[in-house]
Design a protein around this motif. Structure first.
Motif, PDB file in Angstrom:
ATOM      1  N   ARG A  10       0.737  -1.190   0.100  1.00  0.00           N
ATOM      2  CA  ARG A  10      -0.068  -0.108  -0.099  1.00  0.00           C
ATOM      3  C   ARG A  10       0.933   1.238   0.008  1.00  0.00           C
ATOM      4  O   ARG A  10       0.492   2.165  -0.843  1.00  0.00           O
ATOM      5  N   ILE A  11       1.988   1.207   0.682  1.00  0.00           N
ATOM      6  CA  ILE A  11       2.932   2.526   0.985  1.00  0.00           C
ATOM      7  C   ILE A  11       3.455   2.706  -0.512  1.00  0.00           C
ATOM      8  O   ILE A  11       3.557   3.860  -1.006  1.00  0.00           O
ATOM      9  N   MET A  12       3.993   1.725  -1.115  1.00  0.00           N
ATOM     10  CA  MET A  12       4.655   1.837  -2.523  1.00  0.00           C
ATOM     11  C   MET A  12       4.252   0.626  -3.321  1.00  0.00           C
ATOM     12  O   MET A  12       4.680  -0.314  -3.263  1.00  0.00           O
ATOM     13  N   LEU A  46       8.484  -0.286  -8.217  1.00  0.00           N
ATOM     14  CA  LEU A  46       9.931  -1.087  -8.019  1.00  0.00           C
ATOM     15  C   LEU A  46      10.570  -1.377  -9.158  1.00  0.00           C
ATOM     16  O   LEU A  46      11.737  -1.696  -9.189  1.00  0.00           O
ATOM     17  N   ARG A  47       9.932  -1.369 -10.216  1.00  0.00           N
ATOM     18  CA  ARG A  47      10.385  -1.218 -11.540  1.00  0.00           C
ATOM     19  C   ARG A  47      11.453  -0.082 -11.994  1.00  0.00           C
ATOM     20  O   ARG A  47      11.386   0.533 -13.015  1.00  0.00           O
ATOM     21  N   ALA A  48      12.558   0.214 -11.532  1.00  0.00           N
ATOM     22  CA  ALA A  48      13.411   0.975 -11.497  1.00  0.00           C
ATOM     23  C   ALA A  48      15.039   0.556 -10.999  1.00  0.00           C
ATOM     24  O   ALA A  48      14.791  -0.017  -9.906  1.00  0.00           O
ATOM     25  N   VAL A  49      15.811   1.351 -11.378  1.00  0.00           N
ATOM     26  CA  VAL A  49      17.403   0.900 -10.822  1.00  0.00           C
ATOM     27  C   VAL A  49      17.726   1.889 -10.079  1.00  0.00           C
ATOM     28  O   VAL A  49      18.767   1.702  -9.396  1.00  0.00           O
ATOM     29  N   THR A  50      16.843   2.988  -9.798  1.00  0.00           N
ATOM     30  CA  THR A  50      16.992   3.923  -8.605  1.00  0.00           C
ATOM     31  C   THR A  50      15.957   3.867  -7.585  1.00  0.00           C
ATOM     32  O   THR A  50      14.973   3.560  -7.976  1.00  0.00           O
ATOM     33  N   ARG A  73       6.746  10.592  -5.035  1.00  0.00           N
ATOM     34  CA  ARG A  73       5.559  10.840  -5.652  1.00  0.00           C
ATOM     35  C   ARG A  73       4.378   9.821  -5.766  1.00  0.00           C
ATOM     36  O   ARG A  73       3.262  10.044  -6.191  1.00  0.00           O
ATOM     37  N   HIS A  74       4.719   8.559  -5.010  1.00  0.00           N
ATOM     38  CA  HIS A  74       3.972   7.368  -5.457  1.00  0.00           C
ATOM     39  C   HIS A  74       3.347   6.703  -3.971  1.00  0.00           C
ATOM     40  O   HIS A  74       2.800   5.702  -4.069  1.00  0.00           O
ATOM     41  N   LEU A  75       3.430   7.540  -3.021  1.00  0.00           N
ATOM     42  CA  LEU A  75       3.272   6.998  -1.751  1.00  0.00           C
ATOM     43  C   LEU A  75       1.876   6.854  -1.576  1.00  0.00           C
ATOM     44  O   LEU A  75       0.877   7.725  -1.861  1.00  0.00           O
ATOM     45  N   PHE A  76       1.420   5.729  -1.510  1.00  0.00           N
ATOM     46  CA  PHE A  76       0.016   5.340  -1.287  1.00  0.00           C
ATOM     47  C   PHE A  76      -0.980   5.645  -2.422  1.00  0.00           C
ATOM     48  O   PHE A  76      -2.236   6.095  -2.402  1.00  0.00           O
ATOM     49  N   SER A  93       9.481  -6.784   1.855  1.00  0.00           N
ATOM     50  CA  SER A  93      10.671  -6.194   2.483  1.00  0.00           C
ATOM     51  C   SER A  93      11.164  -5.000   1.699  1.00  0.00           C
ATOM     52  O   SER A  93      12.358  -4.494   2.104  1.00  0.00           O
ATOM     53  N   ARG A  94      10.440  -4.485   0.721  1.00  0.00           N
ATOM     54  CA  ARG A  94      10.808  -3.388  -0.194  1.00  0.00           C
ATOM     55  C   ARG A  94      11.254  -2.229   0.716  1.00  0.00           C
ATOM     56  O   ARG A  94      10.515  -1.525   1.206  1.00  0.00           O
ATOM     57  N   GLU A  95      12.611  -1.911   0.305  1.00  0.00           N
ATOM     58  CA  GLU A  95      13.069  -0.512   1.120  1.00  0.00           C
ATOM     59  C   GLU A  95      12.357   0.551   0.422  1.00  0.00           C
ATOM     60  O   GLU A  95      12.616   1.776   0.924  1.00  0.00           O
ATOM     61  N   HIS A  96      11.847   0.579  -0.824  1.00  0.00           N
ATOM     62  CA  HIS A  96      11.340   1.470  -1.375  1.00  0.00           C
ATOM     63  C   HIS A  96      10.198   2.181  -0.682  1.00  0.00           C
ATOM     64  O   HIS A  96      10.006   3.507  -0.899  1.00  0.00           O
TER      65      HIS A  96
END
Lengths: 201, 454
Positions: free
Chosen positions: A22-24, A29-33, A39-42, A83-86
């Protein structure tokens, strides 16, 4: 960088078991940075999303009264799931410098600590009071003192908790662990050498 | 007083106590994939660090692998970028990679065991919360975030807090039609999605001991859904038989020495546990989630709860279900057998057994995505998390063998997920609605066999 206290206005994000999907949402996550994650929170529950547009109440992250908040107030088991740190990266990049809640998932807590985003806990009733206070008065400034273990908001003070290791890491500036882990690398080699599966059975 | 496997592994891998009071723990195996590693490799580059132990590091691609069109470069440029970054990083840092065309490629938690990389008594880290899967082998396996991936790449260590151990004993015979997935969903329902925070879960008891490695992996996989970062089963003959002969397993005399060491790492009989829970297998039924977290489940013969607690009401509203409605008979649009929880050969066989001689209901889109190339080509995470083109559309309802029913998890922000065993997914695909798989199975002389189609 030493982190001894956090100060600023807050955003109350109500609900138990808010997961990192939900948070991200996973598509970011489809990015290398980690760039632009703020801009995409929730995103999937805010205005402009199918779920957000039919929701009865405005999402806290869409509420202009909380714009510029640097602290997030949450309930129980925040950050569970992936576990996404994103997720903490997005929060940090959006300007959040601390999270105060009833409890956190272990992985989210660690992912936040390692980027210098303290997650501190407070009692259920204190979180309720903090949320009510901020909802009534969004410009109220909250001050969390990590060393004293207190949270203050204009006349109201409550105790906050943080595991000793996390507090020490933050106040001494040792939260970015890689340097620490490389510090005495000879000891790492010594441990590896005594493991039969590394040395060879 | 004896020790648990967790204590033994922890002590053996401890490098030192850090000034912060955390333990510096050596990581015996680091599994890497495309989604949570690029920023970590970049951090190493920025600081001029090497990968400390390429010999203890192994990479594959899984999260964003398209199920249908796998020709390079991918049509999806973001997916192509991520795969290309991992290939470049593995090349630059000397890390072994089972890439797209490698016959070892697959979901990281499926191939670690398949290749014999996952072994008892080791510590394991991977940038994915379902790393707990590897605990099925008696490894202590941690799901970590990207900065911790960086830590492990650079130092082969993690800074961690000690954990408590909760033993969950499952005893008795599982009824026909009730699977490992039902056991773990029941555990999560009883102990709560946050109940395991601070704990490692040790799964024990005769039911677990009789389980195959695939079944044990299903159980350990979802430890994190119960809040426990680590879950494990003590290694035994079933474990050793699985590992023997695999590419990275010790061979010959070394295997015998390894087995002796592995055996010694199991929890002692008189080990002390911080908590103990017993689950009676005979009492279990097929379980289906009705809500938006994996703890919100009911037996397939049950009903959607009608409580007014905010979490229950919110979940019901999202799912579009009414309190008191029977879960069986809920119409499904999509049926998905896959994910690191349930995409192994035995899962596919069990689903196939239900489907055999029957047809998927006309309105159901059925998707079977094997966990690894050795299970079948086109392996990946697919519709478990909607990072490749396999996604739910609108508010479709999906009967899914995966692990998370979070809002939006399967790629549509309003999509709805019902978690269940692969056999239950197969049953739902045939019936077009949630169905008790036990009505499709008859018990014959101790073995399961299918009722002829009506």
């Amino acid at each position: 960088m030493r982190i001894t206290h956090i100060e600023g206005t807050a955003l109350p994000m109500r609900g138990d078991d808010i997961d990192t999907d939900r948070i991200m949402p996973a598509r970011y996550l489809r990015a290398v940075t980690f760039d632009g994650l703020e801009r995409h929170l929730f995103e999937d529950e805010r205005t402009g999303s199918a779920a957000g547009d039919k929701a009865s109440a405005q999402h806290a992250f869409d509420n202009p009264r909380y714009a510029g908040a640097s602290m997030l107030i949450v309930n129980r088991n925040f950050g569970c799931g992936s576990s996404r740190e994103h997720a903490p990266q997005g929060l940090y990049r959006a300007g959040f410098r601390g999270v105060i809640g009833e409890s956190f998932s272990e992985i989210f807590f660690g992912n936040s600590l390692i980027i210098g985003l303290p997650c501190v806990t407070a009692a259920h009733d204190d979180i309720r009071r903090l949320m009510e206070r901020v909802e009534k008065q969004p410009d109220a400034r909250i001050r969390i003192d990590l060393q004293a273990g207190t949270c203050e908001v204009e006349g109201f003070t409550c105790a906050i908790a943080l595991p000793a290791h996390a507090r020490d890491a933050l106040v001494t500036g040792a939260w970015d662990t890689t340097g620490l882990l490389l510090d005495r690398y000879a000891e790492v080699d010594r441990v590896a050498a005594r493991l039969p599966y590394v040395a060879g059975f | 007083m004896g020790h648990t496997l967790l204590q033994k592994v922890w002590d053996l891998h401890t490098v030192r106590t850090l000034p912060t009071g955390q333990t510096q723990l050596f990581i015996g195996l680091h599994l890497v994939h495309e989604v949570t590693s690029p920023q970590a490799f970049d951090a190493l580059r920025a600081r001029g660090w090497k990968v400390a132990r390429p010999d203890r590091t192994f990479a594959t691609v899984d999260h964003i692998i398209p199920t249908r069109e796998r020709t390079r470069p991918f049509v999806d440029v973001l997916a192509e970028d991520m795969i290309a970054a991992l290939e470049r990083n593995c090349r630059d840092f000397g890390v072994r990679l089972a890439g797209l065309d490698d016959d070892r490629q697959g979901i990281v938690h499926v191939i670690g065991p398949e290749l014999g990389l996952t072994q008892p008594g080791l510590t394991l880290a991977c940038g994915d919360s379902h790393t707990s899967t590897h605990g099925a082998f008696g490894a202590v396996a941690f799901g970590v975030g990207t900065s911790q991936v960086r830590d492990v790449l650079a130092s082969q260590c993690l800074a961690l807090e000690p954990m408590k151990v909760r033993r969950i004993r499952v005893t008795g015979m599982l009824p026909s039609g009730v699977y490992a997935k039902d056991v773990i969903l029941t555990i999560i329902n009883r102990l709560g999605v946050g109940g395991g925070v601070g704990y490692a879960y040790e799964y024990a008891g005769d039911t677990i001991e009789r389980m195959s490695m695939d079944e044990r992996m299903t159980i350990c996989n979802m430890s994190i859904e119960g809040g426990a970062r680590v879950g494990y089963v003590n290694p035994d003959q079933t474990t050793f038989d699985y590992i023997k002969g695999r590419p990275f397993a010790p061979a010959g005399d070394a295997f015998d020495r390894a087995r002796a060491w592995w055996t010694s790492m199991a929890s002692d009989r008189d080990a002390r546990y911080d908590d103990d829970v017993v689950i009676r297998a005979e009492e279990l039924t097929p379980v289906v989630t009705w809500g938006v977290n994996p703890g919100q489940s009911v037996p397939v013969v049950g009903r959607v709860p009608s409580g007014q607690e905010p979490a229950v009401a919110e979940a019901r509203a999202y799912m579009g279900f009414n309190g008191g409605e029977a879960i069986a008979g809920m119409r499904v649009d999509v049926a998905f057998v896959g994910s690191c929880t349930n995409s192994r050969l035995s899962d596919l066989r069990e689903a196939a057994r239900i489907v055999s001689g029957r047809r998927v209901a006309p309105h159901v889109k059925a998707l079977v995505v094997p966990g690894s190339a050795s299970v079948k080509r086109a392996a990946g995470c697919s519709m478990c998390l909607g990072m490749n083109p396999d996604k739910l559309e609108g508010s479709q309802v999906c009967a899914s063998s995966s692990n998370r029913n979070f809002k939006g998890r399967q790629g549509s922000p309003t999509g709805r997920t019902l978690l269940m065993s692969p056999a239950m997914v197969a049953a739902a695909a045939i019936a077009g609605e949630v169905t008790d798989v036990r009505t499709m199975i008859t018990q014959a002389s101790g073995t399961r066999s299918l009722k002829p189609e009506a």
